[in-house]
Design an enzyme around this catalytic site. Structure first.
Site, PDB file in Angstrom:
ATOM      1  N   ASN A  73       0.843  -1.192   0.000  1.00 41.55           N
ATOM      2  CA  ASN A  73       0.000   0.000   0.000  1.00 41.55           C
ATOM      3  C   ASN A  73       0.876   1.239   0.000  1.00 41.55           C
ATOM      4  O   ASN A  73       2.023   1.207   0.469  1.00 41.55           O
ATOM      5  CB  ASN A  73      -0.918   0.004   1.227  1.00 41.55           C
ATOM      6  CG  ASN A  73      -0.220   0.515   2.456  1.00 41.55           C
ATOM      7  OD1 ASN A  73      -0.224   1.715   2.729  1.00 41.55           O
ATOM      8  ND2 ASN A  73       0.401  -0.373   3.209  1.00 41.55           N
ATOM      9  N   ASN A 131       4.104   4.803  15.758  1.00 36.04           N
ATOM     10  CA  ASN A 131       4.333   4.320  14.392  1.00 36.04           C
ATOM     11  C   ASN A 131       5.693   4.799  13.902  1.00 36.04           C
ATOM     12  O   ASN A 131       5.827   5.899  13.385  1.00 36.04           O
ATOM     13  CB  ASN A 131       3.195   4.804  13.489  1.00 36.04           C
ATOM     14  CG  ASN A 131       3.354   4.313  12.067  1.00 36.04           C
ATOM     15  OD1 ASN A 131       4.423   3.860  11.677  1.00 36.04           O
ATOM     16  ND2 ASN A 131       2.287   4.403  11.284  1.00 36.04           N
ATOM     17  N   PHE A 132       6.688   3.944  14.085  1.00 31.16           N
ATOM     18  CA  PHE A 132       8.038   4.241  13.573  1.00 31.16           C
ATOM     19  C   PHE A 132       8.357   3.304  12.418  1.00 31.16           C
ATOM     20  O   PHE A 132       9.497   2.916  12.200  1.00 31.16           O
ATOM     21  CB  PHE A 132       9.088   4.060  14.684  1.00 31.16           C
ATOM     22  CG  PHE A 132       8.939   5.032  15.825  1.00 31.16           C
ATOM     23  CD1 PHE A 132       8.392   6.298  15.623  1.00 31.16           C
ATOM     24  CD2 PHE A 132       9.371   4.695  17.100  1.00 31.16           C
ATOM     25  CE1 PHE A 132       8.261   7.188  16.677  1.00 31.16           C
ATOM     26  CE2 PHE A 132       9.255   5.588  18.163  1.00 31.16           C
ATOM     27  CZ  PHE A 132       8.688   6.838  17.945  1.00 31.16           C
ATOM     28  N   CYS A 134       6.186   3.108   9.124  1.00 31.29           N
ATOM     29  CA  CYS A 134       5.643   3.327   7.783  1.00 31.29           C
ATOM     30  C   CYS A 134       6.766   3.645   6.784  1.00 31.29           C
ATOM     31  O   CYS A 134       7.484   4.623   6.951  1.00 31.29           O
ATOM     32  CB  CYS A 134       4.644   4.482   7.832  1.00 31.29           C
ATOM     33  SG  CYS A 134       3.924   4.807   6.227  1.00 31.29           S
ATOM     34  N   ASN A 199       6.313  -3.820  10.890  1.00 31.76           N
ATOM     35  CA  ASN A 199       5.569  -2.947   9.999  1.00 31.76           C
ATOM     36  C   ASN A 199       5.846  -3.445   8.574  1.00 31.76           C
ATOM     37  O   ASN A 199       6.505  -4.464   8.387  1.00 31.76           O
ATOM     38  CB  ASN A 199       6.030  -1.498  10.192  1.00 31.76           C
ATOM     39  CG  ASN A 199       4.934  -0.505   9.776  1.00 31.76           C
ATOM     40  OD1 ASN A 199       4.388  -0.625   8.680  1.00 31.76           O
ATOM     41  ND2 ASN A 199       4.626   0.451  10.638  1.00 31.76           N
ATOM     42  N   CYS A 344       3.587 -38.075 -10.673  1.00 30.34           N
ATOM     43  CA  CYS A 344       3.801 -36.794 -11.362  1.00 30.34           C
ATOM     44  C   CYS A 344       5.283 -36.585 -11.669  1.00 30.34           C
ATOM     45  O   CYS A 344       5.637 -35.797 -12.533  1.00 30.34           O
ATOM     46  CB  CYS A 344       3.260 -35.637 -10.538  1.00 30.34           C
ATOM     47  SG  CYS A 344       4.201 -35.300  -9.032  1.00 30.34           S
ATOM     48  N   CYS A 347       9.177 -34.877  -7.980  1.00 31.25           N
ATOM     49  CA  CYS A 347      10.304 -35.106  -7.070  1.00 31.25           C
ATOM     50  C   CYS A 347      11.547 -35.456  -7.872  1.00 31.25           C
ATOM     51  O   CYS A 347      12.649 -35.004  -7.576  1.00 31.25           O
ATOM     52  CB  CYS A 347       9.971 -36.206  -6.061  1.00 31.25           C
ATOM     53  SG  CYS A 347       9.536 -37.791  -6.806  1.00 31.25           S
ATOM     54  N   CYS A 351      14.849 -33.044  -7.869  1.00 35.17           N
ATOM     55  CA  CYS A 351      16.124 -33.542  -7.347  1.00 35.17           C
ATOM     56  C   CYS A 351      17.174 -33.581  -8.461  1.00 35.17           C
ATOM     57  O   CYS A 351      18.326 -33.212  -8.265  1.00 35.17           O
ATOM     58  CB  CYS A 351      15.930 -34.937  -6.755  1.00 35.17           C
ATOM     59  SG  CYS A 351      17.413 -35.548  -5.939  1.00 35.17           S
ATOM     60  N   CYS A 379      17.772 -33.355   1.956  1.00 34.25           N
ATOM     61  CA  CYS A 379      17.528 -31.910   1.876  1.00 34.25           C
ATOM     62  C   CYS A 379      16.058 -31.540   2.018  1.00 34.25           C
ATOM     63  O   CYS A 379      15.733 -30.374   2.195  1.00 34.25           O
ATOM     64  CB  CYS A 379      18.089 -31.348   0.577  1.00 34.25           C
ATOM     65  SG  CYS A 379      17.149 -31.779  -0.897  1.00 34.25           S
TER      66      CYS A 379
END
Lengths: 441, 440
Positions: A73, A131-132, A134, A199, A344, A347, A351, A379
């Site tokens: 934002n 608020n330190f 933003c 923040n 599928c 893996c 690898c 791993c």
């Protein structure tokens, strides 16, 4: 029944689930609605000299069909007059005396700080958040993260606030800094009663590649924003952990960053937060997500025999070590459950191309790959890419009797020190001949 | 209870015969493409006769490169849009999707394919151009899936192509033989037009090539001939009453339905004879045309039908009743069908036995015979040196698709005896490569 009530640095609340200072806490209307649905506290959208905002304020990172896994934002602090906010604070406290109402503040001079602290306390707030953090717009004017990035300045402003504040003061930290504990320590030294983090993170969420402008686009131009949402949670968790481990801080932590369900809340609390704050998930789904958070959190507490939130705080901290203290003798290797595997082969290729060439493909027509045990370094990658729950398990192969850490090996002089040291960890790992990469089947 | 009212207008027809694989909206395609796992050496690709790189085109859809996705499809399959719609994806790519093993709904590959290809057709996004002329000419017989696929591939090699088509429209089976709820006439025709505009093959319509003289002339004027003539009329069942009014062959019935839509006649009670996919189509179509009752009668048991399970499910959902282990012995009636006389059957060690004394008649006013198709034997005998197998299929070299007469190549149903559109497309593309090899 577990007790969700908390006392956070002196701020009491019916539960640890608070709304972070942000658009969902822009008005008394929103906060009343949230409290009515079960939220335990709210940090009011930052008060100060009202701003003028731009139109087009938010940008999003979507991943495949998941929207807003990351969000940014460029909106500033409140654009509403202070008196309107103060009146609504009073009204909210009248209807919800036991809920935590915290005023987020951001002003410049010492006199302004003194004045606004008194004003919000007169309106009945239970605490103050500075608020330190933003990281856009306000920092260009010397406020927000511009303060959070200068521990000395931060400490000074905290002490100004503490000169007049009668309610607890929370210092909100910016993650846009190399070491989060430095402003954390400064907050404590300035007299702060708690810290809240993180923040938002300075960010550009994406580019309009047809018009060459980052998002969000304001009349053909853009600026960096503050990043939040589920994608920032790992960064926030790590910073909360750093603050928990830092004895120079030693004050309560309110955890913020990508929290949207009970599990996220539990994770922050296990790393040392004693309240949590939520924003993006509410901006995505509305206040109603509290209906999932509370019962999920309660049943976790019951299952783990936690009677109070405090019982849980920091439970994972003893298990966070420096890398040098991890056991080098711990060995796991992957195991594929043939009955669960759907073939599928993700893996295999993960690898093969992305790790250690420790998975092979069957030559008998089956699509179930096999682990080449002697090449597997444990791993986890295969188990992470596998789309089937609990199909690839990592099985421990050492007997657990002999632990040895890098630190211990260093102390006993048993570590590689030269470029071709025979102690190199990967010395005997299988690595295919480079030319075999070019052989076509 | 009839599920469907007789359609009396174009709109009512389109409602009854609504597409079973309707075009996906953008959001649907985005969500569906998000689910694809991008399997390594994906089983869907192996299951596709044309070997489309399915995970790649799905990933391209997901990243907003829809025209790139269509290119991936067309690179492997010139009739990518028709195949997305008419392929039995349930037993091909989607049947091979690894999600099936988890009882998760497989990726809707066919519909994603159409999402990409129809976008390119609609916006006339072109991927192909003819090769530099090499001064060779090939005659293609039949503008069906095989003929079109072969012609496209030949044109890319710079070979001139004239397609001779007996009917007045292209697409063959995709236009005349597939159920209208699988693909619309417009979709079938637009894709051929789209390809023709890119690659510039000629189609000479209303020209039935069949006589010795026809072929002699072709051999004189062309360097090679491709036979993509498919199959012929419905097989006769050779029982009494077969020539009565209102007794149709399924192929002829479906062809009429595709051309005349709601104006196609149906009966109060329709009996469909057969157990293959065409029988399922004819039965579903009769039901959707508003027949009061549709009975699908098959000589053997339900599980012995040649039709795919999902095709029988479609027919049942349309309101079709199955009648098994019955064999037709006569179609009754004086000049018009009034019923079918059946005899009950049983299978003994795989052999069908008629059970004497079990004859019975079911009244009906329409019969559709879905009993397979004749071979185009009349045409084939007029080509010198052509060899056929014991089932009357043209014999070809399995790599080059060259027939026993070296100037002739062939692919599609005429060599397979009847397979899917996608098989014809794949074989014909390979046959075109065979022709290029032969001419060079």
């Amino acid at each position: 029944m577990p007790d969700l009530k908390i006392n956070f640095a002196g701020i009491k609340a019916p539960n640890p689930f608070w709304l972070a200072s942000a658009p969902p806490t822009n008005s008394g209307y929103q906060i009343m609605k949230a409290f009515d649905l079960g939220w335990g506290g709210a940090v009011w959208k930052t008060l100060g000299v009202p701003v003028i905002n731009v139109s087009s304020r938010y940008g999003s990172v979507n991943y495949r069909d998941s929207r807003m896994i990351g969000f940014n934002n460029i909106e500033l602090i409140t654009d509403r007059p202070l008196k309107d906010n103060l009146r609504e604070i009073e009204e909210v406290k009248k209807y919800f005396p036991d809920h935590a109402v915290i005023a987020s503040l951001m002003v410049e001079s010492k006199s302004e700080w003194h004045q606004i602290v008194k004003d919000v306390e007169n309106a009945g707030v239970d605490g103050i958040e500075l608020n330190f953090g933003c990281p856009h717009g306000m920092c260009e004017r010397g406020m927000g993260s511009a303060v959070g990035q200068e521990p000395e300045v931060l400490k000074m402003i905290v002490s100004w606030v503490k000169e007049v504040a009668k309610t607890p003061v929370i210092v909100k930290l910016t993650p846009n800094i190399t070491d989060i504990t430095e402003p954390g320590i400064a907050a404590r030294q300035g007299g702060g009663d708690a810290v809240s983090l993180i923040n938002t993170i300075q960010s550009i969420v994406g580019i309009d590649i047809d018009n060459f402008v980052p998002y969000p686009v304001v009349d053909g131009k853009s600026t960096n924003g503050g990043y939040c949402g589920p994608a920032v949670k790992p960064i926030a968790l790590n910073m909360v952990k750093n603050c928990s481990l830092e004895s120079g801080i030693g004050i309560p932590i309110s955890g913020i960053g990508g929290i949207e369900n009970w599990r996220d809340a539990v994770e922050f609390i296990l790393l040392g937060a004693s309240s949590v704050q939520v924003c993006t998930a509410v901006m995505h789904y509305g206040f109603g997500i509290i209906r999932e958070i509370i019962p999920g959190f309660e049943s976790y507490m019951k299952e783990k025999n936690f009677n109070t939130v405090n019982d849980m705080v920091g439970k994972a901290i003893p298990n966070v070590k420096n890398w040098e203290n991890l056991n080098l003798n711990y060995k796991i290797i992957a195991e594929i459950n043939k009955d669960k595997c759907i073939g599928c082969q993700l893996c295999y290729i993960a690898c093969e191309d992305g790790a250690h060439q420790a998975i092979g493909l069957s030559k008998n027509g089956s699509r179930v790959p096999y682990i080449i045990d002697e090449n597997c370094v444990g791993c986890n990658l295969c188990s992470l890419v596998c789309p089937v729950e609990n199909c690839i398990s990592m099985i421990r192969t050492d007997n657990g009797k002999f632990t040895e850490t890098w630190k211990e090996r260093t102390d006993s002089g048993n570590i590689p020190v030269t470029f071709d040291d025979p102690l190199a960890g990967g010395l005997n790992h299988f690595v295919p001949d480079p030319l075999t990469a070019l052989k076509k089947p | 209870m009839p599920e469907y009212k007789k359609p009396n207008s174009k709109e009512e027809f389109e409602k009854n015969f609504s597409q079973i694989k309707p075009l996906m909206k953008e959001t649907q395609a985005y969500y569906e493409s998000s689910r694809c796992l991008f399997c390594y050496d994906a089983p869907c690709v192996s299951a596709c006769p044309t070997g489309i790189d399915i995970p790649l085109f799905i990933r391209q859809i997901n990243t907003g490169n829809v025209t790139g996705a269509a290119k991936t499809i067309y690179d492997s399959n010139y009739l990518g849009n028709a195949c997305g719609k008419v392929c039995p994806t349930e037993v091909l790519c989607e049947g091979a999707c690894v999600y099936n093993l988890q009882e998760v709904k497989p990726i809707e590959i066919g519909r994603l394919q159409n999402f990409a290809t129809s976008n390119s057709i609609r916006n006339n996004i072109r991927y192909f151009e003819p090769g530099l002329p090499i001064n060779k000419k090939v005659a293609v017989i039949g503008a069906g899936p095989a003929g079109i696929s072969c012609a496209c591939e030949l044109r890319r090699s710079g070979i001139e192509v004239d397609i001779f088509e007996a009917k007045d429209k292209p697409s063959g089976l995709a236009l005349y033989g597939v159920a209208p709820y699988k693909i619309t006439n417009e979709e079938a025709l637009e894709e051929v037009n789209y390809l023709q505009e890119q690659l510039g093959f000629n189609i000479i319509y209303n020209t039935y090539i069949s006589s010795k003289e026809d072929f002699r002339k072709l051999e004189e004027n062309y360097d090679a001939v491709f036979l993509g003539i498919g199959l012929g009329k419905t097989n006769p069942v050779n029982i009494k009453g077969e020539n009565l009014k209102n007794c149709y062959g399924a192929v002829e019935f479906i062809s009429e339905l595709r051309m005349n839509h709601h104006l196609t006649e149906t009966g109060d009670t329709v009996i469909v004879l057969g157990g293959g996919n065409t029988a399922m189509d004819a039965a579903s179509e009769s039901a959707k045309l508003g027949a009061g009752k549709v009975i699908l009668a098959y000589r053997r048991g339900r599980n012995e039908m040649g039709a795919y399970d999902f095709e029988f499910e479609l027919a049942k959902n349309a309101g079709v009743e199955g009648l098994f282990n019955v064999s037709p012995v006569e179609i009754t009636g004086i000049d018009k069908v009034t019923g079918v006389k059946f005899i009950r059957t049983q299978t003994n060690n795989g052999k069908l036995e008629m059970l004497k004394g079990t004859e019975f008649i079911i009244g009906c006013d329409m019969v559709i015979k879905a009993t397979g198709q004749l071979k185009q034997s009349e045409v084939m005998t007029n080509i010198p040196g052509l060899e056929t197998d014991d089932k009357g299929r043209i014999k070809v070299n399995e790599k080059t698709y060259q027939t026993a007469n070296p100037k002739y190549f062939s692919a599609g149903d005429v060599i397979s005896g009847g397979q899917e559109v996608v098989n014809a497309v794949a074989e014909a593309k390979a046959a075109a490569a065979g022709i290029v090899w032969f001419l060079s």
